[in-house]
Design a protein around this motif. Structure first.
Motif, PDB file in Angstrom:
ATOM      1  N   LEU A 110       0.742  -1.284  -0.003  1.00 43.49           N
ATOM      2  CA  LEU A 110      -0.187  -0.015  -0.102  1.00 43.49           C
ATOM      3  C   LEU A 110       0.806   1.406   0.105  1.00 43.49           C
ATOM      4  N   LEU A 111       1.929   1.158   0.818  1.00 47.66           N
ATOM      5  CA  LEU A 111       2.809   2.347   0.995  1.00 47.66           C
ATOM      6  C   LEU A 111       3.358   2.626  -0.350  1.00 47.66           C
ATOM      7  N   VAL A 112       3.982   1.725  -1.062  1.00 45.18           N
ATOM      8  CA  VAL A 112       4.582   1.878  -2.205  1.00 45.18           C
ATOM      9  C   VAL A 112       3.847   2.482  -3.343  1.00 45.18           C
ATOM     10  N   SER A 113       2.387   1.748  -3.359  1.00 46.65           N
ATOM     11  CA  SER A 113       1.341   2.300  -4.352  1.00 46.65           C
ATOM     12  C   SER A 113       1.158   3.882  -4.204  1.00 46.65           C
ATOM     13  N   MET A 114       1.013   3.979  -2.795  1.00 48.36           N
ATOM     14  CA  MET A 114       0.557   5.733  -2.617  1.00 48.36           C
ATOM     15  C   MET A 114       1.728   6.529  -2.931  1.00 48.36           C
ATOM     16  N   LEU A 115       3.220   6.015  -2.797  1.00 52.20           N
ATOM     17  CA  LEU A 115       4.519   6.683  -3.108  1.00 52.20           C
ATOM     18  C   LEU A 115       4.526   6.992  -4.684  1.00 52.20           C
ATOM     19  N   LEU A 116       4.228   5.825  -5.251  1.00 57.30           N
ATOM     20  CA  LEU A 116       3.971   6.026  -6.784  1.00 57.30           C
ATOM     21  C   LEU A 116       3.187   6.902  -7.187  1.00 57.30           C
ATOM     22  N   MET A 117       1.756   7.094  -6.391  1.00 56.86           N
ATOM     23  CA  MET A 117       0.953   8.051  -6.830  1.00 56.86           C
ATOM     24  C   MET A 117       1.513   9.461  -6.614  1.00 56.86           C
ATOM     25  N   ALA A 118       2.007   9.541  -5.324  1.00 62.78           N
ATOM     26  CA  ALA A 118       2.522  10.902  -4.943  1.00 62.78           C
ATOM     27  C   ALA A 118       3.680  11.433  -6.086  1.00 62.78           C
ATOM     28  N   TYR A 119       4.349  10.499  -6.575  1.00 61.81           N
ATOM     29  CA  TYR A 119       5.255  11.062  -7.434  1.00 61.81           C
ATOM     30  C   TYR A 119       4.603  11.525  -8.796  1.00 61.81           C
ATOM     31  N   VAL A 120       3.781  10.520  -9.217  1.00 59.40           N
ATOM     32  CA  VAL A 120       3.122  11.186 -10.306  1.00 59.40           C
ATOM     33  C   VAL A 120       2.361  12.405 -10.317  1.00 59.40           C
ATOM     34  N   ALA A 121       1.629  12.639  -8.923  1.00 57.42           N
ATOM     35  CA  ALA A 121       1.154  13.923  -8.799  1.00 57.42           C
ATOM     36  C   ALA A 121       2.020  15.003  -8.665  1.00 57.42           C
ATOM     37  N   ALA A 122       3.137  14.675  -8.137  1.00 54.65           N
ATOM     38  CA  ALA A 122       4.000  15.956  -7.989  1.00 54.65           C
ATOM     39  C   ALA A 122       4.825  16.157  -9.322  1.00 54.65           C
ATOM     40  N   THR A 123       4.772  15.288 -10.408  1.00 54.27           N
ATOM     41  CA  THR A 123       5.534  15.467 -11.662  1.00 54.27           C
ATOM     42  C   THR A 123       4.717  15.617 -12.748  1.00 54.27           C
ATOM     43  N   SER A 124       3.525  15.247 -12.879  1.00 50.48           N
ATOM     44  CA  SER A 124       2.767  15.086 -13.843  1.00 50.48           C
ATOM     45  C   SER A 124       2.063  16.457 -14.261  1.00 50.48           C
ATOM     46  N   GLU A 125       1.888  16.882 -15.638  1.00 49.03           N
ATOM     47  CA  GLU A 125       1.376  18.169 -15.914  1.00 49.03           C
ATOM     48  C   GLU A 125      -0.204  18.140 -15.745  1.00 49.03           C
ATOM     49  N   LYS A 126      -0.759  16.960 -15.559  1.00 49.47           N
ATOM     50  CA  LYS A 126      -2.218  16.717 -15.341  1.00 49.47           C
ATOM     51  C   LYS A 126      -2.383  17.278 -13.943  1.00 49.47           C
ATOM     52  N   SER A 127      -1.777  17.137 -13.051  1.00 50.10           N
ATOM     53  CA  SER A 127      -1.845  17.415 -11.525  1.00 50.10           C
ATOM     54  C   SER A 127      -1.685  18.896 -11.266  1.00 50.10           C
ATOM     55  N   SER A 128      -0.962  19.628 -11.934  1.00 50.32           N
ATOM     56  CA  SER A 128      -1.053  21.157 -12.002  1.00 50.32           C
ATOM     57  C   SER A 128      -2.117  21.945 -11.854  1.00 50.32           C
ATOM     58  N   GLY A 129      -3.094  21.478 -12.626  1.00 54.94           N
ATOM     59  CA  GLY A 129      -4.266  22.116 -12.546  1.00 54.94           C
ATOM     60  C   GLY A 129      -4.301  23.284 -13.629  1.00 54.94           C
ATOM     61  N   GLY A 130      -3.287  23.255 -14.463  1.00 57.01           N
ATOM     62  CA  GLY A 130      -3.119  24.308 -15.633  1.00 57.01           C
ATOM     63  C   GLY A 130      -3.819  23.627 -16.786  1.00 57.01           C
ATOM     64  N   GLY A 131      -4.748  24.407 -17.674  1.00 58.73           N
ATOM     65  CA  GLY A 131      -5.314  24.167 -18.932  1.00 58.73           C
ATOM     66  C   GLY A 131      -6.341  23.035 -18.672  1.00 58.73           C
ATOM     67  N   ARG A 132      -6.959  22.600 -19.660  1.00 61.88           N
ATOM     68  CA  ARG A 132      -7.941  21.431 -19.697  1.00 61.88           C
ATOM     69  C   ARG A 132      -7.408  20.185 -20.053  1.00 61.88           C
ATOM     70  N   THR A 133      -7.929  19.177 -19.536  1.00 60.17           N
ATOM     71  CA  THR A 133      -7.399  17.692 -19.770  1.00 60.17           C
ATOM     72  C   THR A 133      -8.211  16.974 -20.789  1.00 60.17           C
ATOM     73  N   ALA A 134      -7.767  16.114 -21.420  1.00 58.32           N
ATOM     74  CA  ALA A 134      -8.553  15.254 -22.397  1.00 58.32           C
ATOM     75  C   ALA A 134      -9.465  14.493 -21.680  1.00 58.32           C
ATOM     76  N   ALA A 135     -10.408  13.861 -22.083  1.00 57.34           N
ATOM     77  CA  ALA A 135     -11.270  12.847 -21.401  1.00 57.34           C
ATOM     78  C   ALA A 135     -10.247  11.471 -21.112  1.00 57.34           C
ATOM     79  N   ALA A 136     -10.741  10.875 -20.059  1.00 57.37           N
ATOM     80  CA  ALA A 136      -9.950   9.911 -19.651  1.00 57.37           C
ATOM     81  C   ALA A 136      -9.882   8.802 -20.483  1.00 57.37           C
TER      82      ALA A 136
END
Length: 140
Positions: A110-136
């Motif tokens: 569980l911890l590794v899964s959450m840390l991987l998501m934290a990394y993605v959230a910190a480095t992803s353009e989609k998580s910055s809130g800038g601009g519109r995102t495409a549909a999933a």
């Protein structure tokens, strides 16, 4: 894999609710002391982790997690979601003390899964809130 997370989450909640109904039955038979503490602990773990599985099922595509990382996040989370409460129930309920040590392994999943998501959230353009995102993309 997000279908796996969502399905696992809803199935976990249904299981948790069934255990809760059984706990209520035990209380009706002999009061709150009639419910073993290990049953309550596993019930709470499964409930919270199942809610998080559903949230993860939406967060993974929203953050654009793909490929092996997506599989790792989803697989590690589902393993931890089920193995942790099942360990509590079997180790305590069946009095298999050494089995408790495996809870660290499931917690690590569980911890590794959450840390991987934290990394993605910190480095992803989609998580910055800038601009519109495409549909999933379609669920897998």
């Amino acid at each position: 894999m997000t279908r796996l997370l969502k399905t696992s989450g809803f199935l976990g909640l249904a299981t948790m609710m069934g255990v809760g109904l059984y706990q209520n039955f035990l209380i009706m038979q002999g009061g709150p002391a009639n419910v073993p503490p290990w049953m309550v602990g596993g019930h709470a773990h499964l409930g919270v982790l199942s809610i998080l599985a559903i949230v993860m099922g939406f967060a993974v595509p929203a953050l654009g997690v793909t490929g092996r990382l997506r599989s790792a996040v989803s697989g590690l989370f589902v393993v931890g979601q089920w193995a942790l409460p099942l360990t509590v129930w079997t180790a305590s309920g069946l009095e298999i003390g050494p089995l408790h040590a495996t809870a660290f392994l499931w917690g690590a999943c569980l911890l590794v899964s959450m840390l991987l998501m934290a990394y993605v959230a910190a480095t992803s353009e989609k998580s910055s809130g800038g601009g519109r995102t495409a549909a999933a993309p379609a669920d897998d």
